[in-house]
Structure formats: C-alpha cells, structure tokens
Design a protein around this motif. Structure first.
Motif, short mmCIF file in Angstrom:
data_model
loop_
_atom_site.label_atom_id
_atom_site.label_comp_id
_atom_site.label_asym_id
_atom_site.label_seq_id
_atom_site.Cartn_x
_atom_site.Cartn_y
_atom_site.Cartn_z
N ILE A 91 0.89 -1.31 0.06
CA ILE A 91 -0.02 -0.13 0.15
C ILE A 91 0.90 1.40 0.05
O ILE A 91 0.59 2.13 -0.51
CB ILE A 91 -0.91 0.09 1.08
N SER A 92 1.98 1.14 0.52
CA SER A 92 2.88 2.25 0.59
C SER A 92 3.49 2.71 -0.68
O SER A 92 3.56 3.79 -1.11
CB SER A 92 3.99 2.17 1.59
N ARG A 93 3.93 1.45 -1.21
CA ARG A 93 4.28 1.70 -2.73
C ARG A 93 3.30 2.21 -3.91
O ARG A 93 3.57 3.01 -4.65
CB ARG A 93 5.17 0.23 -3.21
N LYS A 133 10.34 8.68 4.07
CA LYS A 133 10.43 7.89 5.63
C LYS A 133 9.32 8.02 6.14
O LYS A 133 8.94 7.62 7.38
CB LYS A 133 11.59 8.39 6.17
N ASN A 134 8.22 8.89 5.84
CA ASN A 134 6.69 9.06 6.36
C ASN A 134 7.03 9.68 7.57
O ASN A 134 6.69 9.05 8.73
CB ASN A 134 6.04 7.78 6.25
N ASP A 163 -2.49 10.48 -1.38
CA ASP A 163 -2.03 10.87 0.12
C ASP A 163 -1.94 9.85 1.06
O ASP A 163 -2.71 8.83 1.13
CB ASP A 163 -2.94 11.87 0.51
N PHE A 164 -0.78 9.66 1.68
CA PHE A 164 -0.36 8.58 2.34
C PHE A 164 -1.28 8.37 3.63
O PHE A 164 -1.71 7.26 3.90
CB PHE A 164 1.05 8.42 2.86
N GLU A 165 -1.70 9.34 4.14
CA GLU A 165 -2.76 9.21 5.28
C GLU A 165 -4.12 8.87 5.06
O GLU A 165 -4.56 7.90 5.75
CB GLU A 165 -2.71 10.57 6.13
N GLU A 170 15.01 18.61 -0.95
CA GLU A 170 15.28 16.98 -0.11
C GLU A 170 14.62 16.82 1.10
O GLU A 170 14.42 15.70 1.39
CB GLU A 170 16.87 17.24 -0.13
N VAL A 171 14.48 17.89 1.91
CA VAL A 171 13.82 17.70 3.08
C VAL A 171 12.31 17.07 2.96
O VAL A 171 11.81 16.04 3.48
CB VAL A 171 13.63 19.01 3.96
N LEU A 172 11.60 17.67 2.11
CA LEU A 172 10.21 17.11 1.69
C LEU A 172 10.32 16.01 0.89
O LEU A 172 9.53 14.96 1.57
CB LEU A 172 9.70 18.20 0.60
#
Length: 335
Positions: free
Chosen positions: A45-47, A308-309, A55-57, A300-302
C-alpha cells in the motif's frame, strides 16, 4: 480503499499490468486489490500510494479500516472493544507527542527567548524590522518559485511601483500579489480572524491575480483532493489549540505540499499558510531562501519526509529557519 486505488490508477492513465510491472507486484493481485477480494500488505500500500500519488494518510486510514472490519467486524462486542482501543490509542498518542515535544524543547525554549526579546523592542523598531523581513520573505519566496527579481528589484517594484527592465510582467505581478496577500493575512490576524478554508481559498486567489485567474481559489477538479482538503481542515481544527504553533505551522505546510490541491501556486500557498500561523502567534517570517543550494535542501527535506513518512525532518528544518530569522530580526535592531 478499492475505489481509491482504481480511481488513482485510471487518473494516472496506467493499466494494471503497468502498475504490476513498475512495482513488481503480480497483475492478478493488483486487480484483486481494486475489486476488494484481496487486501494489500502495508509495504504494498505504501508503494502504491507513492506511484499513484495518493495521500499516504488517506490510503492508510482506508487500509486500516478494512483490516479492522475484516478482523472484528462480525464480533458481537466489536463496538465496545473499539471504544477501548480508541481510548488507549489517544493515551499512547499523548505520551508520544510529549516525547517528541521534549526532544524539541531545547530549540523551542531558545526560540521563545528570542521572541520575547523582539516583543520588548520599541514600536518603531518593531515596525522597521517587520517591513524588512516582509520584503525579504516576498523576494525569497518568489525566487523559490523561479522568479528572477532580486531583493532590491522587488523592493523597487513594491515600494516605488517601478517596472524593472528585462523582467516579465508575470514576475512583477508575483511580487505585488504576494505583498497584497501578506497585507490581507496581517489584517486577518489583527482582527483575530481564524484560519478557515474560505480565507485560505481567497488568499490563493490573491497570489494568482492576473497570472492564472482561471485556476485561482479553486481546487483541482478531483474528488480525492476535495476530500483530502476537508480532512486537512478537520485536522487543523482538532490541533490548532493542542500543537505548538511552530509545529502546527510546519505540519500545515507539509500537508499542503503533500496534497498539492491546486493546479498552480501550491508552494506559495503552503508557504503563506505556514507564515500566517506563525505571524498569528507573534513569530517572525520563516523565510526559506531562494538560492539554488537552499532550494535543493528544501526539496530534499520534503522528499525525505515523504520517503520515510516522518514529519520530524521538516519540523526540525523549520525550527532552524525560524530561529535564524529571529536572530536576524534582533541583528537588524542593533544596526
């Protein structure tokens, strides 16, 4: 969840076999995920979320809901058990949030000390540093978005109404529009008007005035985006009085960038929303610099947060910037 996956795949113009090939998941499994006859693993599901830009959430909530329904949906005491689970999760969340806050407390304390020092300044000094930091924010925010106006050119456009030779009208409008949007936000803060979706959309209209009017103040024509923005404002209302203002502002910026709700202006509106919350709580602008190295660091931070969620990377990044800008404000008074 099956509708989320199918709709997102179709909107991306991908066939099930293409998704299967890219993610190295059997095509039959992809079809079963979309029909609801099989549930993906958390890794799958993450991939899928990353590939299909869901949206991951949102997808994780749907995945967990189905997992819970499968495990206990038919049990006689399911609802009573879920109430107990909810209470335990809330208690654990408080413990975790407390631990996160403790790890950030040193820099938060330093920031509060700097903030108190600035608040103690004379009104004249406060007004002067406010105008300088506002101009720097406008200049750097536009450079972050690809605008080539320098700080001095931005200052001339805003303060003197000059037209800079060799610069496009689009670039001039970006500077003027951003100044108007900030002025509107400051007025809202003075009147103690809270952050709302109505004002959020109006600010988006201001920053695109004369540039992309057909896209201003309107989300992408996508039911998932509208749902995600509803969830965002629900999240904001639930957390605005619980989270530290800098953490709230940082997370709000990160969430808007993740959702990307507009056809144009997502970076500007995320940046404005973050600073709207900061100014509302008497902090200075958290200005992300627009030179190449700083833009690369920001991106890069975004990306690291997404991969890494883990929102802590972005929170620490904004805390550092806010502290640097508070020190910058104090230095301006001593000059």
């Amino acid at each position: 969840m099956k509708s989320l996956l199918k709709n997102a795949r179709e909107q991306k113009g991908l066939k099930t076999r293409e998704v299967a090939q890219i993610l190295s998941i059997d095509q039959a499994l992809i079809s079963k995920f979309e029909s609801g006859t099989r549930r993906p693993t958390k890794d799958q599901i993450s991939r899928l979320s990353q590939l299909l830009e869901i949206d991951f959430e949102t997808i994780m909530i749907a995945w967990l809901k189905e997992k819970i329904m499968y495990e206990i949906g038919e049990e006689e005491f399911a609802l009573k058990a879920l109430l107990l689970v909810e209470q335990e999760i809330q208690n654990n969340k408080k413990i975790i949030n407390s631990a996160v806050l403790s790890s950030l407390q040193v820099i938060l304390d330093e920031i509060e000390t700097l903030k108190k020092q600035i608040i103690s300044f004379q009104h004249f000094d406060l007004h002067r540093i406010s105008k300088i930091l506002e101009l720097e924010f406008i200049s750097e925010s536009n450079r972050l978005n690809g605008n080539s106006l320098t700080f001095q050119e931005t200052k001339s456009v805003i303060n003197e109404g000059l037209t800079i030779s060799g610069k496009s009208m689009h670039e001039h409008l970006e500077a003027v529009n951003l100044q108007e949007a900030i002025g509107y936000i400051k007025d809202l803060n003075q009147k103690k008007v809270p952050v709302t979706e109505k004002e959020f959309l109006l600010i988006h209209t201001l920053i695109l005035r004369g540039i992309k009017p057909e896209n201003s103040g309107k989300y992408k024509n996508d039911p998932l985006i509208i749902r995600e923005m509803n969830l965002f404002f629900n999240w904001y209302e639930a957390n605005k009085n619980n989270l530290h203002p800098i953490l709230l502002a940082s997370e709000a910026h990160l969430k808007i960038m993740t959702i990307s709700p507009f056809e144009n202006g997502n970076v500007q509106i995320a940046n404005l929303l973050m600073n709207w919350i900061l100014l509302q709580n008497s902090y200075v602008f958290a200005t992300i610099q627009g030179n190449e190295s700083d833009i690369n660091e920001y991106l890069e931070v975004l990306e690291e947060c997404q991969n890494k969620n883990d929102k802590s990377f972005f929170i620490n990044y904004i805390l550092r910037i806010e502290k640097e800008n508070l020190i910058r404000a104090i230095e301006l008074v001593s000059k």
